[in-house]
Design a protein around this motif. Structure first.
Motif, PDB file in Angstrom:
ATOM      1  N   ARG A   1       0.825  -1.197   0.000  1.00 16.25           N
ATOM      2  CA  ARG A   1       0.000   0.000   0.000  1.00 16.25           C
ATOM      3  C   ARG A   1       0.861   1.250   0.000  1.00 16.25           C
ATOM      4  O   ARG A   1       1.988   1.262   0.491  1.00 16.25           O
ATOM      5  CB  ARG A   1      -0.900   0.004   1.245  1.00 16.25           C
ATOM      6  N   ALA A   2       0.354   2.295  -0.582  1.00 18.65           N
ATOM      7  CA  ALA A   2       1.045   3.578  -0.555  1.00 18.65           C
ATOM      8  C   ALA A   2       0.971   4.163   0.853  1.00 18.65           C
ATOM      9  O   ALA A   2      -0.038   4.044   1.537  1.00 18.65           O
ATOM     10  CB  ALA A   2       0.404   4.538  -1.552  1.00 18.65           C
ATOM     11  N   ALA A   3       2.055   4.792   1.265  1.00 20.22           N
ATOM     12  CA  ALA A   3       2.094   5.360   2.610  1.00 20.22           C
ATOM     13  C   ALA A   3       1.127   6.537   2.718  1.00 20.22           C
ATOM     14  O   ALA A   3       1.058   7.382   1.832  1.00 20.22           O
ATOM     15  CB  ALA A   3       3.513   5.810   2.938  1.00 20.22           C
ATOM     16  N   GLN A   4       0.390   6.566   3.819  1.00 22.26           N
ATOM     17  CA  GLN A   4      -0.472   7.713   4.113  1.00 22.26           C
ATOM     18  C   GLN A   4       0.357   8.713   4.907  1.00 22.26           C
ATOM     19  O   GLN A   4       0.819   8.431   6.005  1.00 22.26           O
ATOM     20  CB  GLN A   4      -1.687   7.251   4.924  1.00 22.26           C
ATOM     21  N   ARG A   5       0.548   9.894   4.354  1.00 21.04           N
ATOM     22  CA  ARG A   5       1.472  10.844   4.966  1.00 21.04           C
ATOM     23  C   ARG A   5       0.809  11.707   6.037  1.00 21.04           C
ATOM     24  O   ARG A   5       1.463  12.102   7.000  1.00 21.04           O
ATOM     25  CB  ARG A   5       2.075  11.740   3.879  1.00 21.04           C
ATOM     26  N   ALA A   6      -0.457  12.010   5.850  1.00 23.99           N
ATOM     27  CA  ALA A   6      -1.105  12.951   6.759  1.00 23.99           C
ATOM     28  C   ALA A   6      -1.098  12.425   8.189  1.00 23.99           C
ATOM     29  O   ALA A   6      -1.499  11.285   8.454  1.00 23.99           O
ATOM     30  CB  ALA A   6      -2.532  13.219   6.298  1.00 23.99           C
ATOM     31  N   GLY A   7      -0.652  13.256   9.129  1.00 27.62           N
ATOM     32  CA  GLY A   7      -0.702  12.931  10.543  1.00 27.62           C
ATOM     33  C   GLY A   7       0.308  11.911  10.999  1.00 27.62           C
ATOM     34  O   GLY A   7       0.220  11.436  12.145  1.00 27.62           O
TER      35      GLY A   7
ATOM     36  N   SER B   1       4.419  10.593  11.595  1.00 26.18           N
ATOM     37  CA  SER B   1       5.745  11.141  11.887  1.00 26.18           C
ATOM     38  C   SER B   1       6.740  10.719  10.807  1.00 26.18           C
ATOM     39  O   SER B   1       6.537   9.729  10.104  1.00 26.18           O
ATOM     40  CB  SER B   1       6.229  10.620  13.245  1.00 26.18           C
ATOM     41  N   PRO B   2       7.857  11.482  10.676  1.00 24.61           N
ATOM     42  CA  PRO B   2       8.912  11.083   9.732  1.00 24.61           C
ATOM     43  C   PRO B   2       9.423   9.674  10.012  1.00 24.61           C
ATOM     44  O   PRO B   2       9.735   8.927   9.075  1.00 24.61           O
ATOM     45  CB  PRO B   2       9.999  12.138   9.965  1.00 24.61           C
ATOM     46  N   ARG B   3       9.499   9.268  11.298  1.00 17.37           N
ATOM     47  CA  ARG B   3       9.982   7.927  11.604  1.00 17.37           C
ATOM     48  C   ARG B   3       9.037   6.873  11.045  1.00 17.37           C
ATOM     49  O   ARG B   3       9.481   5.851  10.505  1.00 17.37           O
ATOM     50  CB  ARG B   3      10.129   7.750  13.119  1.00 17.37           C
ATOM     51  N   GLU B   4       7.730   7.107  11.158  1.00 21.43           N
ATOM     52  CA  GLU B   4       6.762   6.141  10.627  1.00 21.43           C
ATOM     53  C   GLU B   4       6.847   6.052   9.109  1.00 21.43           C
ATOM     54  O   GLU B   4       6.784   4.963   8.531  1.00 21.43           O
ATOM     55  CB  GLU B   4       5.354   6.547  11.065  1.00 21.43           C
ATOM     56  N   LEU B   5       7.008   7.192   8.464  1.00 17.60           N
ATOM     57  CA  LEU B   5       7.109   7.193   7.005  1.00 17.60           C
ATOM     58  C   LEU B   5       8.389   6.495   6.548  1.00 17.60           C
ATOM     59  O   LEU B   5       8.379   5.726   5.582  1.00 17.60           O
ATOM     60  CB  LEU B   5       7.068   8.633   6.482  1.00 17.60           C
ATOM     61  N   PHE B   6       9.492   6.757   7.257  1.00 20.58           N
ATOM     62  CA  PHE B   6      10.737   6.090   6.897  1.00 20.58           C
ATOM     63  C   PHE B   6      10.630   4.592   7.139  1.00 20.58           C
ATOM     64  O   PHE B   6      11.139   3.778   6.357  1.00 20.58           O
ATOM     65  CB  PHE B   6      11.894   6.694   7.704  1.00 20.58           C
ATOM     66  N   GLY B   7       9.942   4.218   8.209  1.00 13.21           N
ATOM     67  CA  GLY B   7       9.726   2.801   8.471  1.00 13.21           C
ATOM     68  C   GLY B   7       8.928   2.135   7.359  1.00 13.21           C
ATOM     69  O   GLY B   7       9.217   0.997   6.966  1.00 13.21           O
ATOM     70  N   ASP B   8       7.920   2.832   6.826  1.00 14.81           N
ATOM     71  CA  ASP B   8       7.153   2.299   5.694  1.00 14.81           C
ATOM     72  C   ASP B   8       8.052   2.078   4.484  1.00 14.81           C
ATOM     73  O   ASP B   8       7.932   1.076   3.769  1.00 14.81           O
ATOM     74  CB  ASP B   8       6.009   3.249   5.324  1.00 14.81           C
ATOM     75  N   TYR B   9       8.955   3.042   4.249  1.00 14.10           N
ATOM     76  CA  TYR B   9       9.859   2.909   3.103  1.00 14.10           C
ATOM     77  C   TYR B   9      10.768   1.685   3.268  1.00 14.10           C
ATOM     78  O   TYR B   9      10.948   0.894   2.336  1.00 14.10           O
ATOM     79  CB  TYR B   9      10.710   4.168   2.946  1.00 14.10           C
ATOM     80  N   LEU B  10      11.321   1.515   4.477  1.00 16.41           N
ATOM     81  CA  LEU B  10      12.189   0.353   4.708  1.00 16.41           C
ATOM     82  C   LEU B  10      11.420  -0.943   4.520  1.00 16.41           C
ATOM     83  O   LEU B  10      11.926  -1.901   3.924  1.00 16.41           O
ATOM     84  CB  LEU B  10      12.787   0.417   6.116  1.00 16.41           C
TER      85      LEU B  10
ATOM     86  N   HIS C   1      13.745  -4.094   4.062  1.00 22.57           N
ATOM     87  CA  HIS C   1      14.878  -3.761   4.924  1.00 22.57           C
ATOM     88  C   HIS C   1      14.434  -3.875   6.382  1.00 22.57           C
ATOM     89  O   HIS C   1      13.729  -3.017   6.899  1.00 22.57           O
ATOM     90  CB  HIS C   1      15.341  -2.334   4.630  1.00 22.57           C
ATOM     91  N   ALA C   2      14.881  -4.957   7.040  1.00 22.21           N
ATOM     92  CA  ALA C   2      14.390  -5.243   8.393  1.00 22.21           C
ATOM     93  C   ALA C   2      15.401  -4.937   9.492  1.00 22.21           C
ATOM     94  O   ALA C   2      15.221  -5.352  10.630  1.00 22.21           O
ATOM     95  CB  ALA C   2      13.990  -6.719   8.476  1.00 22.21           C
ATOM     96  N   ASP C   3      16.457  -4.238   9.180  1.00 28.80           N
ATOM     97  CA  ASP C   3      17.519  -3.970  10.154  1.00 28.80           C
ATOM     98  C   ASP C   3      17.099  -2.832  11.089  1.00 28.80           C
ATOM     99  O   ASP C   3      16.985  -1.681  10.674  1.00 28.80           O
ATOM    100  CB  ASP C   3      18.806  -3.606   9.409  1.00 28.80           C
ATOM    101  N   ASP C   4      16.882  -3.142  12.378  1.00 23.46           N
ATOM    102  CA  ASP C   4      16.477  -2.112  13.338  1.00 23.46           C
ATOM    103  C   ASP C   4      17.555  -1.052  13.536  1.00 23.46           C
ATOM    104  O   ASP C   4      17.269   0.085  13.922  1.00 23.46           O
ATOM    105  CB  ASP C   4      16.137  -2.750  14.688  1.00 23.46           C
ATOM    106  N   GLY C   5      18.803  -1.425  13.272  1.00 21.88           N
ATOM    107  CA  GLY C   5      19.889  -0.458  13.443  1.00 21.88           C
ATOM    108  C   GLY C   5      19.756   0.732  12.507  1.00 21.88           C
ATOM    109  O   GLY C   5      20.127   1.852  12.864  1.00 21.88           O
ATOM    110  N   VAL C   6      19.209   0.512  11.326  1.00 24.11           N
ATOM    111  CA  VAL C   6      19.018   1.615  10.384  1.00 24.11           C
ATOM    112  C   VAL C   6      17.951   2.565  10.898  1.00 24.11           C
ATOM    113  O   VAL C   6      18.075   3.788  10.815  1.00 24.11           O
ATOM    114  CB  VAL C   6      18.634   1.069   8.988  1.00 24.11           C
ATOM    115  N   ARG C   7      16.880   2.008  11.499  1.00 24.51           N
ATOM    116  CA  ARG C   7      15.824   2.861  12.059  1.00 24.51           C
ATOM    117  C   ARG C   7      16.360   3.689  13.218  1.00 24.51           C
ATOM    118  O   ARG C   7      16.036   4.868  13.374  1.00 24.51           O
ATOM    119  CB  ARG C   7      14.643   1.998  12.508  1.00 24.51           C
TER     120      ARG C   7
END
Length: 381
Positions: A341-347, A349-358, A363-369
């Protein structure tokens, strides 16, 4: 007469940040050795001497020395500008070239005779060469007008203009008392690209049919496509290819130069001479364990890793394979474009959006997050 046909040196080309000037020097030194062994009457360099329109002093030194060395073999030397070259800058070198006995044509001039070069072999066999540097679409219209052929119309194609120019320049090719030659830097329809050409100058709008060349030409020496190959047409037409692979799209090409023997009474006989002076380019795939077994200390590598993405993976690969210039996750392991699914950006956080991209990239490496969190916090203080 005997001709050495070469093109697309691309001196100064940098591959993924790696300078290849030393390899280019070795490849051109081997090309000169071929000329010394073959003793051609004429050397044709069919464009793209440089990789950029603003070559470094080192690249300029290498090209001028290579041309001079080819001339010292006793051959007459003709070189034209390609789409990567700066035509006016090459023409500025003409006083040096003429003093060295080299015919250099960087761009189309306002006098047709500038592009018709006459010569003769040591045995007295006369030849005429039409030398047409690369023409942009915009300049092709201007060139037609310069030669006062007919008014250029907006609906005419690039192929129309090139065909009309060549028709004008080869008007004297009907005579049977000399060898008639053409060199040009362009794309002929039906030829196969080699992988490293500038795409904008190989698409259909820049392709010309082989019929733009006259049937009375004994040989047409082309540059621009990096794969050595003949082209079906009304006369012998050929790309010499590049003397070294320019990028990883060319790893299957066999770098070479072309030797041509032809006379007014015999058809062109062509053979390729391989050039092995540059390092080969290779693409390899596998897990880290499989890559560890790959042994080729001479090749530059493009590596597709069959491992899940994680921080530090590139460094691990380059420790195993120091000549890896490009490291990527194998595309077969990545989700198809548009999957998920496409990420819903409204509301969010940047961390959640970056997590969606990973997640979308597997990309499952928690160290990158965690690293993203640290960088984001630092940037927003």
């Amino acid at each position: 007469m005997k001709i050495l046909h070469t093109s697309d040196w691309h001196v100064g080309k940098v591959l993924k940040g790696q300078s290849r000037l030393g390899e280019q020097k070795d490849a051109l030194a081997q090309l000169v050795e071929v000329a010394q062994a073959e003793s051609p009457d004429l050397v044709i360099v069919a464009g793209d001497l440089y990789d950029t329109a603003a070559p470094t002093p080192e690249a300029t030194r290498l090209v001028t020395r290579a041309l001079s060395a080819l001339r010292r073999t006793g051959a007459q030397v003709v070189a034209i500008g390609g789409n990567h070259d700066n035509g006016p800058a090459l023409d500025a070198l003409r006083p040096w070239a003429e003093a060295a006995g080299i015919a250099l044509r960087g761009g189309v001039r306002d006098t047709p005779a500038e592009h018709v070069i006459d010569g003769s072999t040591a045995d007295g066999e006369p030849w005429r060469l039409v030398a047409l540097p690369f023409l942009s679409q915009r300049y092709a219209v201007r060139a037609v007008e310069m030669y006062e052929l007919t008014a250029a119309e907006a609906v005419q194609t690039y192929a129309d203009h090139v065909g009309r120019l060549l028709g004008r320049l080869t008007e004297g090719f009907d005579s049977a008392d000399r060898v008639h030659l053409v060199t040009a830097h362009l794309t002929v329809a039906g030829a196969r690209t080699g992988g490293g050409e500038r795409e904008a100058h190989t698409v259909l709008n820049y392709a010309v049919p082989s019929t733009v060349f006259p049937g009375s030409a004994h040989y047409v020496a082309l540059g621009h496509l990096h794969r050595a190959q003949p082209v079906l047409g009304p006369c012998p037409i050929r790309y010499s290819g590049s003397p070294l692979a320019v990028d990883f799209g060319e790893e299957e090409n066999i770098p070479s130069v072309t030797i041509v023997e032809v006379s007014t009474a015999t058809s062109a006989k062509v053979r390729e001479v391989p050039i092995t002076g540059a390092a080969p380019l290779r693409t390899v795939r596998g897990t880290l364990a499989e890559l560890a077994r790959f042994a080729d200390p001479t090749a530059w590598l493009r590596v597709y890793v069959r491992e899940a993405p994680r921080a530090g993976l590139r460094e691990e690969v380059q420790e195993l394979l120091p000549r890896a210039l490009e490291v990527r996750i194998d595309p077969d392991l990545l989700p198809a474009p548009g999957a998920g699914r496409a990420a819903q950006r409204a509301g969010r956080s940047p961390r959640e959006l970056f997590g969606d991209y990973l997640d979308s990239r597997g990309h499952a490496d928690d160290g990158v997050r965690e690293l993203f969190d640290e960088l984001y916090e630092e940037a927003t203080k």
